[in-house]
Design an enzyme around this catalytic site. Sequence first.
Site, PDB file in Angstrom:
ATOM      1  N   HIS A  12       0.740  -1.313  -0.137  1.00  0.00           N
ATOM      2  CA  HIS A  12       0.212  -0.320  -0.360  1.00  0.00           C
ATOM      3  C   HIS A  12       1.186   1.494  -0.002  1.00  0.00           C
ATOM      4  O   HIS A  12       0.573   2.708   1.003  1.00  0.00           O
ATOM      5  CB  HIS A  12      -0.673   0.035   1.429  1.00  0.00           C
ATOM      6  CG  HIS A  12      -0.355  -0.067   2.758  1.00  0.00           C
ATOM      7  ND1 HIS A  12      -1.505  -0.818   3.679  1.00  0.00           N
ATOM      8  CD2 HIS A  12       0.601   0.494   2.972  1.00  0.00           C
ATOM      9  CE1 HIS A  12      -0.042  -0.590   4.925  1.00  0.00           C
ATOM     10  NE2 HIS A  12       1.190   0.308   4.643  1.00  0.00           N
ATOM     11  N   HIS A  59      -0.564   5.167   9.261  1.00  0.00           N
ATOM     12  CA  HIS A  59       0.634   5.990   9.265  1.00  0.00           C
ATOM     13  C   HIS A  59       0.881   7.017  10.179  1.00  0.00           C
ATOM     14  O   HIS A  59       0.947   8.026   9.451  1.00  0.00           O
ATOM     15  CB  HIS A  59       0.876   5.729   7.771  1.00  0.00           C
ATOM     16  CG  HIS A  59       1.055   4.769   7.380  1.00  0.00           C
ATOM     17  ND1 HIS A  59      -0.173   4.417   6.831  1.00  0.00           N
ATOM     18  CD2 HIS A  59       2.074   3.213   6.858  1.00  0.00           C
ATOM     19  CE1 HIS A  59       0.091   3.340   6.250  1.00  0.00           C
ATOM     20  NE2 HIS A  59       0.561   2.828   6.276  1.00  0.00           N
ATOM     21  N   HIS A 194      10.571  -3.019   2.909  1.00  0.00           N
ATOM     22  CA  HIS A 194      11.446  -1.753   3.187  1.00  0.00           C
ATOM     23  C   HIS A 194      11.713  -1.544   4.350  1.00  0.00           C
ATOM     24  O   HIS A 194      11.580  -1.882   5.016  1.00  0.00           O
ATOM     25  CB  HIS A 194      10.085  -0.684   2.391  1.00  0.00           C
ATOM     26  CG  HIS A 194       9.012  -0.807   3.782  1.00  0.00           C
ATOM     27  ND1 HIS A 194       8.122  -1.895   3.642  1.00  0.00           N
ATOM     28  CD2 HIS A 194       8.373   0.133   3.675  1.00  0.00           C
ATOM     29  CE1 HIS A 194       6.714  -1.454   4.057  1.00  0.00           C
ATOM     30  NE2 HIS A 194       7.301  -0.088   4.478  1.00  0.00           N
ATOM     31  N   GLU A 241       5.449  -4.876   8.366  1.00  0.00           N
ATOM     32  CA  GLU A 241       3.485  -4.856   8.538  1.00  0.00           C
ATOM     33  C   GLU A 241       3.023  -5.589   7.647  1.00  0.00           C
ATOM     34  O   GLU A 241       1.501  -5.719   7.667  1.00  0.00           O
ATOM     35  CB  GLU A 241       3.237  -3.396   7.400  1.00  0.00           C
ATOM     36  CG  GLU A 241       3.991  -3.129   6.123  1.00  0.00           C
ATOM     37  CD  GLU A 241       3.811  -1.899   5.496  1.00  0.00           C
ATOM     38  OE1 GLU A 241       3.476  -0.671   7.005  1.00  0.00           O
ATOM     39  OE2 GLU A 241       3.191  -1.869   4.887  1.00  0.00           O
TER      40      GLU A 241
END
Lengths: 280, 115
Positions: A12, A59, A194, A241
């Site tokens: 996302h 976030h 990431h 995540e």
Amino acid sequence: MARIVGGLGTSHVPSIGAALDKGLRDTPEWKPFFDGYVPAQEWVREQRPDVAVVVFNDHFNALFLDRVPTFAVGCAAEYHPVDEGWGPRAIPPFEGAADFAWHLVDTLVDNHFDPEIIQEIKVDHGLQVPMELFWGRPPEAWPVKVVPIFVNVLQYPIPRPDRLYALGEVLGRAIADYDSDERFVVLGTGGLSHQLQGARAGFVNPDADRRFLQDIAHDPGKLAGWSREQYVETFGGEGAELIMWLVMRGALDPEVVVRHRHYFVPASMTGAGMIVLENA
Amino acid sequence: MGGEPDRIPDTPLLDRERQLRGYRMNKMAMGLGDPANRAAFKADEPAYLDRFGLNEEEKAAVLSRDWKEMVRLGGNLFFILKISAVDPVRITEIGAHQAGMDHESFLRDRLGKKV
């Protein structure tokens, strides 16, 4: 009774939404990424899901550190996109499936998961981008209602991977028990590898990402059994995540069929993955 | 993993210590989701930072856009990105700065891009 027509997994990354906003869809940098989603969009058009349960994290756009729910379920009639600092994005608000959301909360609490119950909240790229990737950006209204499940994957302690898999199993039962003829999909979002912070920033792990896209289908018990440290080490600080995909996988049957799979690296700073699963 | 030191090198996680250490700076940056606050930040940045009680060390890090130092002081990237949205600065530049690399090397050697 309601029926689950499939499980979708996707990254996302906010840059994906920004690329669409700037009209970069067909540039050499982005075209291979977006083209990989075309078969998944066709699958969505054929399956015509009525409700999308979207497992994602805010976030720090709608929620701050003053209160951090480990799990929260949106029970609202509507969710507007939040301003993440770049100004509002030109996408329609999302209609909520409030009746199912309350049924889900009842089912979760009956099964020892005790979520925060949310009535007013905006949604960030964590929900927006997966919806745009699978449904395409509609001119006026989304053709599907949403139920957001917010998971804290940023403020430690984050929940354990096996706990998310178990949450998915309860979600699957809640859909199966829901008195409706609606068609459901469950979206697990985030990842893949990431890292945005620290001297290891820019870490990506394509080999592990590709293995994850195999194992999430055929060996999810292994992934549910990993520790949080293993996720951070293997997929990077923010890549951890990825554990949110386990909720989607837990909602499906033990045996699944992979309809579509796609991997692209790097999307901005991220290994970007997608999968479309159906119960076997 | 709660309040223990990071076990994975060069990988800062938002644990109890960082949450408390970075609270003011993160709250300041969270405010930049509001267009009125973005205007105030652009008009008089030190005054905006003072509103949130940042100390001199934190103010210096923000004013000089020392991303690495902001993270060291407990700033979390998802808040810091709202500062970069005002400027604007690309996230890969923030990554390169923290990795101690020039932007081109960072894209090539860390992310595997052909540059």
